[in-house]
Write a protein that holds these residues in place. Structure first.
Motif, PDB file in Angstrom:
ATOM      1  N   VAL A  33       0.625  13.657  16.830  1.00 39.15           N
ATOM      2  CA  VAL A  33      -0.638  12.973  16.545  1.00 39.15           C
ATOM      3  C   VAL A  33      -1.355  12.668  17.854  1.00 39.15           C
ATOM      4  CG1 VAL A  33      -1.684  10.889  15.569  1.00 39.15           C
ATOM      5  CG2 VAL A  33       0.177  12.046  14.341  1.00 39.15           C
ATOM      6  N   ARG A  34      -0.626  12.136  18.829  1.00 41.40           N
ATOM      7  CA  ARG A  34      -1.256  11.818  20.126  1.00 41.40           C
ATOM      8  C   ARG A  34      -1.792  13.081  20.797  1.00 41.40           C
ATOM      9  NH1 ARG A  34       3.573   9.168  20.685  1.00 41.40           N
ATOM     10  NH2 ARG A  34       4.092  10.230  22.643  1.00 41.40           N
ATOM     11  N   PHE A  35      -1.053  14.191  20.681  1.00 41.87           N
ATOM     12  CA  PHE A  35      -1.521  15.473  21.218  1.00 41.87           C
ATOM     13  C   PHE A  35      -2.858  15.854  20.589  1.00 41.87           C
ATOM     14  CE2 PHE A  35      -1.928  20.049  20.684  1.00 41.87           C
ATOM     15  CZ  PHE A  35      -1.848  20.500  21.993  1.00 41.87           C
ATOM     16  N   ASN A  36      -2.950  15.717  19.281  1.00 41.70           N
ATOM     17  CA  ASN A  36      -4.191  16.086  18.593  1.00 41.70           C
ATOM     18  C   ASN A  36      -5.352  15.165  18.942  1.00 41.70           C
ATOM     19  OD1 ASN A  36      -3.909  18.520  16.771  1.00 41.70           O
ATOM     20  ND2 ASN A  36      -2.024  17.401  16.348  1.00 41.70           N
ATOM     21  N   VAL A  37      -5.074  13.914  19.235  1.00 46.51           N
ATOM     22  CA  VAL A  37      -6.124  13.023  19.744  1.00 46.51           C
ATOM     23  C   VAL A  37      -6.590  13.539  21.103  1.00 46.51           C
ATOM     24  CG1 VAL A  37      -6.633  10.695  20.599  1.00 46.51           C
ATOM     25  CG2 VAL A  37      -5.327  10.984  18.478  1.00 46.51           C
ATOM     26  N   ALA A  38      -5.646  13.932  21.938  1.00 44.82           N
ATOM     27  CA  ALA A  38      -5.967  14.387  23.298  1.00 44.82           C
ATOM     28  C   ALA A  38      -6.791  15.670  23.316  1.00 44.82           C
ATOM     29  CB  ALA A  38      -4.686  14.564  24.115  1.00 44.82           C
ATOM     30  N   VAL A  39      -6.632  16.534  22.322  1.00 46.66           N
ATOM     31  CA  VAL A  39      -7.406  17.777  22.305  1.00 46.66           C
ATOM     32  C   VAL A  39      -8.772  17.610  21.635  1.00 46.66           C
ATOM     33  CG1 VAL A  39      -5.362  19.265  22.364  1.00 46.66           C
ATOM     34  CG2 VAL A  39      -6.408  18.702  20.168  1.00 46.66           C
ATOM     35  N   ASN A  40      -8.993  16.495  20.993  1.00 49.37           N
ATOM     36  CA  ASN A  40     -10.261  16.271  20.291  1.00 49.37           C
ATOM     37  C   ASN A  40     -11.358  15.974  21.314  1.00 49.37           C
ATOM     38  OD1 ASN A  40     -12.446  15.142  18.797  1.00 49.37           O
ATOM     39  ND2 ASN A  40     -11.033  14.541  17.174  1.00 49.37           N
ATOM     40  N   PHE A  41     -12.412  16.778  21.311  1.00 47.68           N
ATOM     41  CA  PHE A  41     -13.503  16.617  22.282  1.00 47.68           C
ATOM     42  C   PHE A  41     -14.306  15.333  22.058  1.00 47.68           C
ATOM     43  CE2 PHE A  41     -14.009  21.487  23.062  1.00 47.68           C
ATOM     44  CZ  PHE A  41     -12.800  21.488  23.730  1.00 47.68           C
ATOM     45  N   ASN A  42     -14.100  14.666  20.931  1.00 47.50           N
ATOM     46  CA  ASN A  42     -14.801  13.406  20.659  1.00 47.50           C
ATOM     47  C   ASN A  42     -13.973  12.180  21.021  1.00 47.50           C
ATOM     48  OD1 ASN A  42     -17.152  14.629  19.681  1.00 47.50           O
ATOM     49  ND2 ASN A  42     -16.208  14.934  17.693  1.00 47.50           N
ATOM     50  N   THR A  43     -12.793  12.404  21.558  1.00 53.64           N
ATOM     51  CA  THR A  43     -11.963  11.262  21.963  1.00 53.64           C
ATOM     52  C   THR A  43     -12.629  10.552  23.135  1.00 53.64           C
ATOM     53  OG1 THR A  43      -9.934  12.303  21.182  1.00 53.64           O
ATOM     54  CG2 THR A  43      -9.692  10.598  22.864  1.00 53.64           C
ATOM     55  N   PRO A  44     -12.762   9.232  23.048  1.00 56.28           N
ATOM     56  CA  PRO A  44     -13.410   8.486  24.135  1.00 56.28           C
ATOM     57  C   PRO A  44     -12.669   8.645  25.465  1.00 56.28           C
ATOM     58  CG  PRO A  44     -13.141   7.109  22.181  1.00 56.28           C
ATOM     59  CD  PRO A  44     -12.375   8.376  21.930  1.00 56.28           C
ATOM     60  N   VAL A  45     -13.434   8.619  26.531  1.00 55.36           N
ATOM     61  CA  VAL A  45     -12.886   8.784  27.880  1.00 55.36           C
ATOM     62  C   VAL A  45     -11.801   7.753  28.161  1.00 55.36           C
ATOM     63  CG1 VAL A  45     -13.495   8.632  30.336  1.00 55.36           C
ATOM     64  CG2 VAL A  45     -14.999   9.843  28.754  1.00 55.36           C
ATOM     65  N   GLU A  46     -11.983   6.533  27.702  1.00 49.15           N
ATOM     66  CA  GLU A  46     -10.998   5.475  27.946  1.00 49.15           C
ATOM     67  C   GLU A  46      -9.663   5.822  27.296  1.00 49.15           C
ATOM     68  OE1 GLU A  46     -13.960   4.836  26.231  1.00 49.15           O
ATOM     69  OE2 GLU A  46     -15.090   4.300  28.011  1.00 49.15           O
ATOM     70  N   VAL A  47      -9.727   6.440  26.129  1.00 51.36           N
ATOM     71  CA  VAL A  47      -8.506   6.839  25.427  1.00 51.36           C
ATOM     72  C   VAL A  47      -7.830   7.978  26.183  1.00 51.36           C
ATOM     73  CG1 VAL A  47      -7.581   7.808  23.282  1.00 51.36           C
ATOM     74  CG2 VAL A  47      -9.333   6.023  23.199  1.00 51.36           C
ATOM     75  N   LEU A  48      -8.623   8.927  26.671  1.00 51.86           N
ATOM     76  CA  LEU A  48      -8.053  10.022  27.461  1.00 51.86           C
ATOM     77  C   LEU A  48      -7.374   9.482  28.714  1.00 51.86           C
ATOM     78  CD1 LEU A  48     -10.934  12.630  27.089  1.00 51.86           C
ATOM     79  CD2 LEU A  48      -8.658  12.733  26.039  1.00 51.86           C
ATOM     80  N   THR A  49      -7.967   8.479  29.332  1.00 57.02           N
ATOM     81  CA  THR A  49      -7.356   7.859  30.513  1.00 57.02           C
ATOM     82  C   THR A  49      -6.005   7.264  30.151  1.00 57.02           C
ATOM     83  OG1 THR A  49      -9.472   7.444  31.590  1.00 57.02           O
ATOM     84  CG2 THR A  49      -7.619   6.048  32.254  1.00 57.02           C
ATOM     85  N   THR A  50      -5.935   6.568  29.035  1.00 55.94           N
ATOM     86  CA  THR A  50      -4.671   5.994  28.587  1.00 55.94           C
ATOM     87  C   THR A  50      -3.652   7.102  28.304  1.00 55.94           C
ATOM     88  OG1 THR A  50      -5.773   4.073  27.634  1.00 55.94           O
ATOM     89  CG2 THR A  50      -3.566   4.572  26.814  1.00 55.94           C
ATOM     90  N   LEU A  51      -4.088   8.139  27.601  1.00 51.85           N
ATOM     91  CA  LEU A  51      -3.175   9.231  27.256  1.00 51.85           C
ATOM     92  C   LEU A  51      -2.746  10.041  28.473  1.00 51.85           C
ATOM     93  CD1 LEU A  51      -4.755  10.499  23.911  1.00 51.85           C
ATOM     94  CD2 LEU A  51      -2.623   9.215  24.198  1.00 51.85           C
ATOM     95  N   SER A  52      -3.483   9.958  29.564  1.00 53.21           N
ATOM     96  CA  SER A  52      -3.093  10.682  30.783  1.00 53.21           C
ATOM     97  C   SER A  52      -1.792  10.131  31.366  1.00 53.21           C
ATOM     98  CB  SER A  52      -4.207  10.646  31.826  1.00 53.21           C
ATOM     99  OG  SER A  52      -4.332   9.371  32.405  1.00 53.21           O
ATOM    100  N   SER A  53      -1.365   8.967  30.892  1.00 56.97           N
ATOM    101  CA  SER A  53      -0.099   8.368  31.324  1.00 56.97           C
ATOM    102  C   SER A  53       0.954   8.406  30.217  1.00 56.97           C
ATOM    103  CB  SER A  53      -0.330   6.914  31.752  1.00 56.97           C
ATOM    104  OG  SER A  53      -1.204   6.856  32.847  1.00 56.97           O
ATOM    105  N   ASP A  54       0.704   9.188  29.182  1.00 60.44           N
ATOM    106  CA  ASP A  54       1.661   9.282  28.074  1.00 60.44           C
ATOM    107  C   ASP A  54       3.019   9.727  28.593  1.00 60.44           C
ATOM    108  OD1 ASP A  54       1.349   9.426  24.821  1.00 60.44           O
ATOM    109  OD2 ASP A  54       2.955  10.741  25.533  1.00 60.44           O
ATOM    110  N   LYS A  55       4.067   9.265  27.933  1.00 64.27           N
ATOM    111  CA  LYS A  55       5.427   9.608  28.366  1.00 64.27           C
ATOM    112  C   LYS A  55       5.783  11.068  28.099  1.00 64.27           C
ATOM    113  CE  LYS A  55       7.259   7.883  24.031  1.00 64.27           C
ATOM    114  NZ  LYS A  55       8.016   6.870  23.347  1.00 64.27           N
ATOM    115  N   VAL A  56       5.020  11.735  27.241  1.00 66.53           N
ATOM    116  CA  VAL A  56       5.322  13.117  26.866  1.00 66.53           C
ATOM    117  C   VAL A  56       4.360  14.077  27.570  1.00 66.53           C
ATOM    118  CG1 VAL A  56       5.517  14.722  24.932  1.00 66.53           C
ATOM    119  CG2 VAL A  56       6.217  12.328  24.646  1.00 66.53           C
TER     120      VAL A  56
END
Length: 128
Positions: free
Chosen positions: A59-82
């Motif tokens: 699910v987190r991967f699919n959020v990360a590939v979504n072009f509409n994901t907010p920049v702040e969320v991408l920043t958070t996901l850039s530190s994901d453990k996976v």
């Protein structure tokens, strides 16, 4: 018709009703449904923010590939453990340059190389 096909067929609904359904579907127990919602370009910012914290890496991967994901969320996901999630963040065109530079120093080779490639595509040289 399986639920994934059903979600696709529903995309022809009026946008407001479909967005409401996506919001409701984002709470479903089925990981596959949440993945479909996470990658859907009509999912709301609220839904994407919530799904970015999902326990499922898919699910987190699919959020990360979504072009509409907010920049702040991408920043958070850039530190994901996976690494797979960080890889997707490195490929998202909306990821901030500073996050891509950070990912170019990632411990995972695939993330590092993808971030370097993204920087090159943007005409930047990584600051490693």
């Amino acid at each position: 018709m399986n639920i994934i096909d059903f979600l696709g067929a529903m995309s022809f609904w009026p946008k407001k009703e479909y967005a409401k359904f996506l919001s409701e579907a984002s709470y479903f127990e089925d990981e596959g449904i949440r993945c479909e919602v996470a990658r859907n370009h009509l999912s709301s910012t609220e839904v994407l923010v919530r799904l970015a914290g999902d326990s499922s890496v898919n699910v987190r991967f699919n959020v990360a590939v979504n072009f509409n994901t907010p920049v702040e969320v991408l920043t958070t996901l850039s530190s994901d453990k996976v690494a797979m999630v960080r890889y997707a963040v490195a490929r998202n065109p909306n990821t901030l340059e500073e996050d891509i530079i950070k990912l170019a120093k990632d411990k995972a080779w695939s993330v590092r190389e993808t971030a370097k490639k993204t920087l090159a595509e943007r005409g930047k040289k990584e600051e490693v």
